[in-house]
Design a protein around this motif. Structure first.
Motif, PDB file in Angstrom:
ATOM      1  N   LEU A  28       0.828  -1.202   0.000  1.00  0.00           N
ATOM      2  CA  LEU A  28       0.000   0.000   0.000  1.00  0.00           C
ATOM      3  C   LEU A  28       0.864   1.255   0.000  1.00  0.00           C
ATOM      4  O   LEU A  28       0.597   2.211  -0.744  1.00  0.00           O
ATOM      5  N   ASN A  29       1.915   1.264   0.799  1.00  0.00           N
ATOM      6  CA  ASN A  29       2.821   2.407   0.846  1.00  0.00           C
ATOM      7  C   ASN A  29       3.455   2.648  -0.535  1.00  0.00           C
ATOM      8  O   ASN A  29       3.562   3.778  -0.996  1.00  0.00           O
ATOM      9  N   GLY A  30       3.855   1.573  -1.211  1.00  0.00           N
ATOM     10  CA  GLY A  30       4.435   1.701  -2.547  1.00  0.00           C
ATOM     11  C   GLY A  30       3.446   2.273  -3.543  1.00  0.00           C
ATOM     12  O   GLY A  30       3.802   3.114  -4.388  1.00  0.00           O
ATOM     13  N   LYS A  31       2.182   1.836  -3.464  1.00  0.00           N
ATOM     14  CA  LYS A  31       1.155   2.362  -4.371  1.00  0.00           C
ATOM     15  C   LYS A  31       0.903   3.844  -4.114  1.00  0.00           C
ATOM     16  O   LYS A  31       0.722   4.623  -5.051  1.00  0.00           O
ATOM     17  N   ILE A  32       0.877   4.233  -2.843  1.00  0.00           N
ATOM     18  CA  ILE A  32       0.670   5.651  -2.513  1.00  0.00           C
ATOM     19  C   ILE A  32       1.802   6.485  -3.093  1.00  0.00           C
ATOM     20  O   ILE A  32       1.569   7.523  -3.723  1.00  0.00           O
ATOM     21  N   LYS A  33       3.033   6.025  -2.913  1.00  0.00           N
ATOM     22  CA  LYS A  33       4.182   6.776  -3.433  1.00  0.00           C
ATOM     23  C   LYS A  33       4.170   6.836  -4.952  1.00  0.00           C
ATOM     24  O   LYS A  33       4.484   7.857  -5.545  1.00  0.00           O
ATOM     25  N   GLN A  34       3.814   5.727  -5.589  1.00  0.00           N
ATOM     26  CA  GLN A  34       3.845   5.674  -7.046  1.00  0.00           C
ATOM     27  C   GLN A  34       2.710   6.476  -7.674  1.00  0.00           C
ATOM     28  O   GLN A  34       2.925   7.199  -8.645  1.00  0.00           O
ATOM     29  N   MET A  35       1.515   6.379  -7.114  1.00  0.00           N
ATOM     30  CA  MET A  35       0.351   6.971  -7.761  1.00  0.00           C
ATOM     31  C   MET A  35      -0.014   8.364  -7.263  1.00  0.00           C
ATOM     32  O   MET A  35      -0.681   9.113  -7.980  1.00  0.00           O
ATOM     33  N   TYR A  36       0.408   8.717  -6.057  1.00  0.00           N
ATOM     34  CA  TYR A  36      -0.098   9.966  -5.489  1.00  0.00           C
ATOM     35  C   TYR A  36       0.988  10.975  -5.112  1.00  0.00           C
ATOM     36  O   TYR A  36       0.802  12.166  -5.300  1.00  0.00           O
ATOM     37  N   THR A  37       2.084  10.527  -4.541  1.00  0.00           N
ATOM     38  CA  THR A  37       3.077  11.505  -4.074  1.00  0.00           C
ATOM     39  C   THR A  37       4.291  11.589  -4.981  1.00  0.00           C
ATOM     40  O   THR A  37       5.109  12.489  -4.815  1.00  0.00           O
ATOM     41  N   LEU A  38       4.407  10.648  -5.921  1.00  0.00           N
ATOM     42  CA  LEU A  38       5.566  10.591  -6.812  1.00  0.00           C
ATOM     43  C   LEU A  38       6.865  10.591  -6.009  1.00  0.00           C
ATOM     44  O   LEU A  38       7.865  11.170  -6.417  1.00  0.00           O
ATOM     45  N   ARG A  39       6.816   9.943  -4.837  1.00  0.00           N
ATOM     46  CA  ARG A  39       7.960   9.789  -3.932  1.00  0.00           C
ATOM     47  C   ARG A  39       8.518  11.111  -3.404  1.00  0.00           C
ATOM     48  O   ARG A  39       9.657  11.204  -3.001  1.00  0.00           O
ATOM     49  N   ASN A  40       7.688  12.142  -3.416  1.00  0.00           N
ATOM     50  CA  ASN A  40       8.092  13.442  -2.865  1.00  0.00           C
ATOM     51  C   ASN A  40       7.450  13.644  -1.501  1.00  0.00           C
ATOM     52  O   ASN A  40       6.327  13.215  -1.268  1.00  0.00           O
ATOM     53  N   LYS A  41       8.175  14.315  -0.617  1.00  0.00           N
ATOM     54  CA  LYS A  41       7.579  14.689   0.664  1.00  0.00           C
ATOM     55  C   LYS A  41       6.617  15.843   0.399  1.00  0.00           C
ATOM     56  O   LYS A  41       6.920  16.754  -0.356  1.00  0.00           O
ATOM     57  N   LEU A  42       5.475  15.794   1.047  1.00  0.00           N
ATOM     58  CA  LEU A  42       4.449  16.808   0.828  1.00  0.00           C
ATOM     59  C   LEU A  42       4.301  17.692   2.052  1.00  0.00           C
ATOM     60  O   LEU A  42       4.488  17.246   3.178  1.00  0.00           O
ATOM     61  N   SER A  43       3.942  18.939   1.798  1.00  0.00           N
ATOM     62  CA  SER A  43       3.588  19.818   2.916  1.00  0.00           C
ATOM     63  C   SER A  43       2.277  19.311   3.502  1.00  0.00           C
ATOM     64  O   SER A  43       1.570  18.512   2.876  1.00  0.00           O
ATOM     65  N   LEU A  44       1.937  19.760   4.686  1.00  0.00           N
ATOM     66  CA  LEU A  44       0.724  19.285   5.345  1.00  0.00           C
ATOM     67  C   LEU A  44      -0.510  19.566   4.495  1.00  0.00           C
ATOM     68  O   LEU A  44      -1.365  18.699   4.310  1.00  0.00           O
ATOM     69  N   SER A  45      -0.614  20.761   3.937  1.00  0.00           N
ATOM     70  CA  SER A  45      -1.797  21.085   3.140  1.00  0.00           C
ATOM     71  C   SER A  45      -1.865  20.215   1.885  1.00  0.00           C
ATOM     72  O   SER A  45      -2.935  19.732   1.510  1.00  0.00           O
ATOM     73  N   SER A  46      -0.728  19.977   1.241  1.00  0.00           N
ATOM     74  CA  SER A  46      -0.713  19.107   0.056  1.00  0.00           C
ATOM     75  C   SER A  46      -1.036  17.675   0.437  1.00  0.00           C
ATOM     76  O   SER A  46      -1.752  16.970  -0.285  1.00  0.00           O
ATOM     77  N   PHE A  47      -0.500  17.231   1.582  1.00  0.00           N
ATOM     78  CA  PHE A  47      -0.776  15.875   2.032  1.00  0.00           C
ATOM     79  C   PHE A  47      -2.266  15.673   2.287  1.00  0.00           C
ATOM     80  O   PHE A  47      -2.842  14.656   1.892  1.00  0.00           O
ATOM     81  N   LEU A  48      -2.912  16.643   2.943  1.00  0.00           N
ATOM     82  CA  LEU A  48      -4.338  16.503   3.243  1.00  0.00           C
ATOM     83  C   LEU A  48      -5.166  16.460   1.960  1.00  0.00           C
ATOM     84  O   LEU A  48      -6.114  15.677   1.850  1.00  0.00           O
ATOM     85  N   GLN A  49      -4.813  17.266   0.978  1.00  0.00           N
ATOM     86  CA  GLN A  49      -5.516  17.236  -0.308  1.00  0.00           C
ATOM     87  C   GLN A  49      -5.288  15.885  -1.001  1.00  0.00           C
ATOM     88  O   GLN A  49      -6.215  15.305  -1.569  1.00  0.00           O
ATOM     89  N   THR A  50      -4.061  15.393  -0.945  1.00  0.00           N
ATOM     90  CA  THR A  50      -3.736  14.114  -1.567  1.00  0.00           C
ATOM     91  C   THR A  50      -4.462  12.977  -0.855  1.00  0.00           C
ATOM     92  O   THR A  50      -4.992  12.066  -1.499  1.00  0.00           O
ATOM     93  N   ALA A  51      -4.514  13.021   0.467  1.00  0.00           N
ATOM     94  CA  ALA A  51      -5.214  11.984   1.231  1.00  0.00           C
ATOM     95  C   ALA A  51      -6.703  11.989   0.885  1.00  0.00           C
ATOM     96  O   ALA A  51      -7.314  10.920   0.731  1.00  0.00           O
ATOM     97  N   GLU A  52      -7.284  13.166   0.727  1.00  0.00           N
ATOM     98  CA  GLU A  52      -8.695  13.257   0.352  1.00  0.00           C
ATOM     99  C   GLU A  52      -8.923  12.652  -1.039  1.00  0.00           C
ATOM    100  O   GLU A  52      -9.874  11.902  -1.259  1.00  0.00           O
ATOM    101  N   ARG A  53      -8.022  12.927  -1.966  1.00  0.00           N
ATOM    102  CA  ARG A  53      -8.134  12.379  -3.317  1.00  0.00           C
ATOM    103  C   ARG A  53      -7.975  10.852  -3.295  1.00  0.00           C
ATOM    104  O   ARG A  53      -8.702  10.129  -3.980  1.00  0.00           O
TER     105      ARG A  53
END
Length: 124
Positions: free
Chosen positions: A44-69
């Protein structure tokens, strides 16, 4: 030693009642002869990195938007492909299982309990 301190003894009693007596198999080691891995979590962690974060660290606001998506996408996916209610298999699978069973050396099957067996096999 534990009963000398009133607070420690109270915690000991709580722990014993809640975790040892009420839920005797709460710990991972209670599942004897079962694999103990975190493979599902890593997948699951690998899928999140591959499909949503592109292996980049996100700011809190970006993370919350990404988590919602992610939750929205996963909710849609689960609505479109619900859990299976029954197992479907083909006659080919039943035939292959029967053929495997006929070749099995039953003297090497280890019976561990009511419904637990260890069956060595050279085939996957």
């Amino acid at each position: 030693k534990w009963t000398a301190d009133k607070d420690l003894d109270a915690f000991r009693k709580y722990f014993e009642d809640q975790w040892l007596l009420s839920l005797p198999f709460w710990y991972e080691g209670s599942a004897n002869l079962s694999p103990s891995t975190n493979n599902g979590l890593e997948l699951l962690n690998g899928k999140i990195k591959q499909m949503y974060t592109l292996r980049n660290k996100l700011s809190l606001s970006s993370f919350l938007q990404t988590a919602e998506r992610m939750l929205y996408d996963w909710s849609l996916a689960s609505a479109n492909t619900p859990f299976a209610i029954q197992i479907e298999f083909t006659n080919n699978l039943a035939t292959r299982a029967y053929q495997w069973l006929q070749k099995l050396d039953r003297t090497k099957v280890l019976h561990l309990g009511a419904a637990s067996y260890v069956v060595p096999s050279s085939e996957p």
